[in-house]
Motif scaffolding. Structure first.
Motif, PDB file in Angstrom:
ATOM      1  N   MET A  79       0.822  -1.215   0.000  1.00  0.00           N
ATOM      2  CA  MET A  79       0.000   0.000   0.000  1.00  0.00           C
ATOM      3  C   MET A  79       0.852   1.260   0.000  1.00  0.00           C
ATOM      4  O   MET A  79       0.512   2.261  -0.588  1.00  0.00           O
ATOM      5  CB  MET A  79      -0.912  -0.002   1.221  1.00  0.00           C
ATOM      6  CG  MET A  79      -1.800   1.239   1.329  1.00  0.00           C
ATOM      7  SD  MET A  79      -2.886   1.159   2.758  1.00  0.00           S
ATOM      8  CE  MET A  79      -3.731   2.728   2.611  1.00  0.00           C
ATOM      9  N   PHE A  80       2.029   1.193   0.668  1.00  0.00           N
ATOM     10  CA  PHE A  80       2.841   2.402   0.815  1.00  0.00           C
ATOM     11  C   PHE A  80       4.140   2.321   0.011  1.00  0.00           C
ATOM     12  O   PHE A  80       5.161   2.843   0.416  1.00  0.00           O
ATOM     13  CB  PHE A  80       3.171   2.633   2.292  1.00  0.00           C
ATOM     14  CG  PHE A  80       1.990   2.990   3.138  1.00  0.00           C
ATOM     15  CD1 PHE A  80       1.164   4.034   2.789  1.00  0.00           C
ATOM     16  CD2 PHE A  80       1.706   2.272   4.287  1.00  0.00           C
ATOM     17  CE1 PHE A  80       0.078   4.378   3.569  1.00  0.00           C
ATOM     18  CE2 PHE A  80       0.619   2.607   5.076  1.00  0.00           C
ATOM     19  CZ  PHE A  80      -0.195   3.653   4.722  1.00  0.00           C
TER      20      PHE A  80
ATOM     21  N   PRO B 119      -3.390  11.548  -6.794  1.00  0.00           N
ATOM     22  CA  PRO B 119      -2.912  10.300  -6.196  1.00  0.00           C
ATOM     23  C   PRO B 119      -1.941   9.594  -7.126  1.00  0.00           C
ATOM     24  O   PRO B 119      -1.786   9.971  -8.295  1.00  0.00           O
ATOM     25  CB  PRO B 119      -4.201   9.490  -6.015  1.00  0.00           C
ATOM     26  CG  PRO B 119      -5.098   9.981  -7.100  1.00  0.00           C
ATOM     27  CD  PRO B 119      -4.795  11.454  -7.219  1.00  0.00           C
ATOM     28  N   SER B 120      -1.312   8.549  -6.624  1.00  0.00           N
ATOM     29  CA  SER B 120      -0.333   7.822  -7.441  1.00  0.00           C
ATOM     30  C   SER B 120      -0.994   6.951  -8.497  1.00  0.00           C
ATOM     31  O   SER B 120      -0.361   6.593  -9.493  1.00  0.00           O
ATOM     32  CB  SER B 120       0.529   6.932  -6.538  1.00  0.00           C
ATOM     33  OG  SER B 120      -0.260   5.885  -5.975  1.00  0.00           O
ATOM     34  N   TYR B 121      -2.267   6.572  -8.291  1.00  0.00           N
ATOM     35  CA  TYR B 121      -2.982   5.636  -9.160  1.00  0.00           C
ATOM     36  C   TYR B 121      -2.280   4.290  -9.209  1.00  0.00           C
ATOM     37  O   TYR B 121      -2.472   3.503 -10.130  1.00  0.00           O
ATOM     38  CB  TYR B 121      -3.140   6.193 -10.583  1.00  0.00           C
ATOM     39  CG  TYR B 121      -3.945   7.465 -10.655  1.00  0.00           C
ATOM     40  CD1 TYR B 121      -5.338   7.440 -10.687  1.00  0.00           C
ATOM     41  CD2 TYR B 121      -3.314   8.710 -10.692  1.00  0.00           C
ATOM     42  CE1 TYR B 121      -6.078   8.614 -10.754  1.00  0.00           C
ATOM     43  CE2 TYR B 121      -4.050   9.890 -10.754  1.00  0.00           C
ATOM     44  CZ  TYR B 121      -5.425   9.830 -10.787  1.00  0.00           C
ATOM     45  OH  TYR B 121      -6.163  10.996 -10.856  1.00  0.00           O
ATOM     46  N   GLU B 122      -1.444   4.021  -8.198  1.00  0.00           N
ATOM     47  CA  GLU B 122      -0.784   2.725  -8.108  1.00  0.00           C
ATOM     48  C   GLU B 122      -1.810   1.625  -7.838  1.00  0.00           C
ATOM     49  O   GLU B 122      -1.655   0.492  -8.278  1.00  0.00           O
ATOM     50  CB  GLU B 122       0.271   2.760  -6.997  1.00  0.00           C
ATOM     51  CG  GLU B 122       1.143   1.530  -6.930  1.00  0.00           C
ATOM     52  CD  GLU B 122       2.195   1.648  -5.847  1.00  0.00           C
ATOM     53  OE1 GLU B 122       1.843   2.112  -4.755  1.00  0.00           O
ATOM     54  OE2 GLU B 122       3.353   1.286  -6.095  1.00  0.00           O
ATOM     55  N   ILE B 123      -2.867   2.006  -7.105  1.00  0.00           N
ATOM     56  CA  ILE B 123      -3.979   1.100  -6.832  1.00  0.00           C
ATOM     57  C   ILE B 123      -5.111   1.451  -7.790  1.00  0.00           C
ATOM     58  O   ILE B 123      -5.485   2.622  -7.916  1.00  0.00           O
ATOM     59  CB  ILE B 123      -4.450   1.245  -5.367  1.00  0.00           C
ATOM     60  CG1 ILE B 123      -3.272   1.037  -4.416  1.00  0.00           C
ATOM     61  CG2 ILE B 123      -5.569   0.270  -5.060  1.00  0.00           C
ATOM     62  CD1 ILE B 123      -3.589   1.369  -2.984  1.00  0.00           C
ATOM     63  N   LYS B 124      -5.668   0.445  -8.463  1.00  0.00           N
ATOM     64  CA  LYS B 124      -6.702   0.709  -9.474  1.00  0.00           C
ATOM     65  C   LYS B 124      -7.905   1.462  -8.910  1.00  0.00           C
ATOM     66  O   LYS B 124      -8.559   2.224  -9.627  1.00  0.00           O
ATOM     67  CB  LYS B 124      -7.170  -0.599 -10.112  1.00  0.00           C
ATOM     68  CG  LYS B 124      -6.185  -1.208 -11.080  1.00  0.00           C
ATOM     69  CD  LYS B 124      -6.859  -2.188 -12.023  1.00  0.00           C
ATOM     70  CE  LYS B 124      -7.519  -3.332 -11.288  1.00  0.00           C
ATOM     71  NZ  LYS B 124      -8.093  -4.329 -12.245  1.00  0.00           N
TER      72      LYS B 124
ATOM     73  N   GLU C 242      -9.339   1.917 -16.706  1.00  0.00           N
ATOM     74  CA  GLU C 242      -9.698   2.917 -15.695  1.00  0.00           C
ATOM     75  C   GLU C 242      -9.105   4.279 -16.023  1.00  0.00           C
ATOM     76  O   GLU C 242      -9.753   5.315 -15.825  1.00  0.00           O
ATOM     77  CB  GLU C 242      -9.223   2.469 -14.308  1.00  0.00           C
ATOM     78  CG  GLU C 242      -9.868   1.202 -13.794  1.00  0.00           C
ATOM     79  CD  GLU C 242      -9.164  -0.065 -14.282  1.00  0.00           C
ATOM     80  OE1 GLU C 242      -9.610  -1.160 -13.895  1.00  0.00           O
ATOM     81  OE2 GLU C 242      -8.182   0.045 -15.057  1.00  0.00           O
ATOM     82  N   ALA C 243      -7.883   4.285 -16.527  1.00  0.00           N
ATOM     83  CA  ALA C 243      -7.220   5.543 -16.882  1.00  0.00           C
ATOM     84  C   ALA C 243      -7.885   6.180 -18.093  1.00  0.00           C
ATOM     85  O   ALA C 243      -8.064   7.402 -18.156  1.00  0.00           O
ATOM     86  CB  ALA C 243      -5.743   5.299 -17.155  1.00  0.00           C
TER      87      ALA C 243
END
Length: 304
Positions: A1-2, A183-188, A221-222
């Motif tokens: 998560m981080f 946000p980072s958008y690392e998580i969908k 999603e993007a």
């Protein structure tokens, strides 16, 4: 998560379009005297060393602010002509590097702080959930000795934004707010959270100015996010602007190399009327300087 750390990406082409858009938008809003509540939902560490281990590992600044500064502010030779918005951005970056050597890159919190007006009593609210970046942000902001004008909160910015809208009235009774969501958008799930956040924010404070940064990548999603934001604006009858910059593939990379992020966008709700022509001029220059191969391009569209 981080796991995401913006220090690896500081000063890249995405930061260039994000911060140029942010500065141009805020400059216009600050032509009016009443105070503005400024909110950064994903503040990061605030300041980044371009000669540090993180930045050197990714090396993304060399294809962003470093390349741009060398072209528009060269030590020798003829500079590439810059637009007023781009000059404003480069002046701000240069202010953090008085020696002339590009070593420090200000993140959004320090961009916003640099433009804040003491006389108008602007307030800055910063949210950062990452434990390490949050601690660094606390330390960096403490050096400013800004008192109550800046608040740092270790909280999810999507949730922290809700009680801030509508913002408190200024001395003249007007309510004004600028919110940066990146946000980072690392998580969908971040894509859906951005849409939900904007939908909720427009209900709470429809006249606020909202800036959303997003990556342009081959993910459903993007691709759908700017479409969804346009729909929300149209439903709320609010004007919008969508700007994208793609620097293209690095021609030195082979077919099996990971390309990294090559394009991103800024979606602005309730944009200043001056923003579209400013970005049209600026993105043309950015593409000329930063564009590097197949897939490069830029666009600015608006509606509402």
């Amino acid at each position: 998560m981080f796991s995401y750390r913006h220090a690896f990406h500081a000063g890249n082409h995405a930061d260039v379009i994000k911060h140029t858009t942010l500065i141009a938008t805020l400059r216009h809003l600050m032509q009016k005297e009443p105070a503005i509540t400024l909110v950064d939902t994903h503040a990061g560490a605030g300041l980044y060393r371009l000669d540090g281990d993180y930045a050197e590992t990714g090396g993304e600044a060399k294809d962003g602010v470093v390349k741009l500064m060398a072209a528009c502010r060269p030590a020798q030779g003829t500079p590439v002509p810059a637009s007023p918005a781009l000059d404003d951005y480069l002046d701000l970056i240069a202010g953090f590097n008085p020696s002339g050597s590009l070593r420090v890159y200000p993140g959004s919190p320090f961009v916003l702080h640099t433009l804040m007006r003491t006389a108008s009593r602007d307030k800055l609210k910063l949210f950062e959930l990452h434990p390490t970046d949050g601690k660094t942000l606390d330390a960096n902001i403490a050096q400013l000795e800004a008192g109550r004008s800046i608040t740092v909160v270790r909280q999810d910015g999507f949730e922290g934004l809700k009680p801030l809208l509508p913002p408190p009235p200024s001395a003249t009774g007007s309510r004004r707010a600028l919110v940066l969501i990146d946000p980072s958008y690392e998580i969908k799930s971040d894509y859906a959270k951005v849409s939900t956040c904007i939908q909720d924010s427009l209900k709470r404070f429809p006249t606020g100015t909202y800036l959303v940064w997003y990556p342009v990548i081959p993910r459903t999603e993007a691709h759908d996010l700017p479409k969804r934001l346009k729909t929300l604006c149209n439903q709320a009858q609010r004007p919008w602007l969508n700007a994208t910059l793609a620097i293209g593939q690095d021609p030195s990379h082979g077919p099996d190399d990971r390309p990294g992020l090559t394009a991103s966008g800024m979606f602005v709700i309730n944009p200043p009327h001056t923003l579209k022509p400013a970005l049209q001029q600026t993105l043309t220059i950015l593409l000329d300087v930063l564009g590097r191969g197949r897939g490069k391009g830029q666009s600015v569209e608006s509606g509402g």
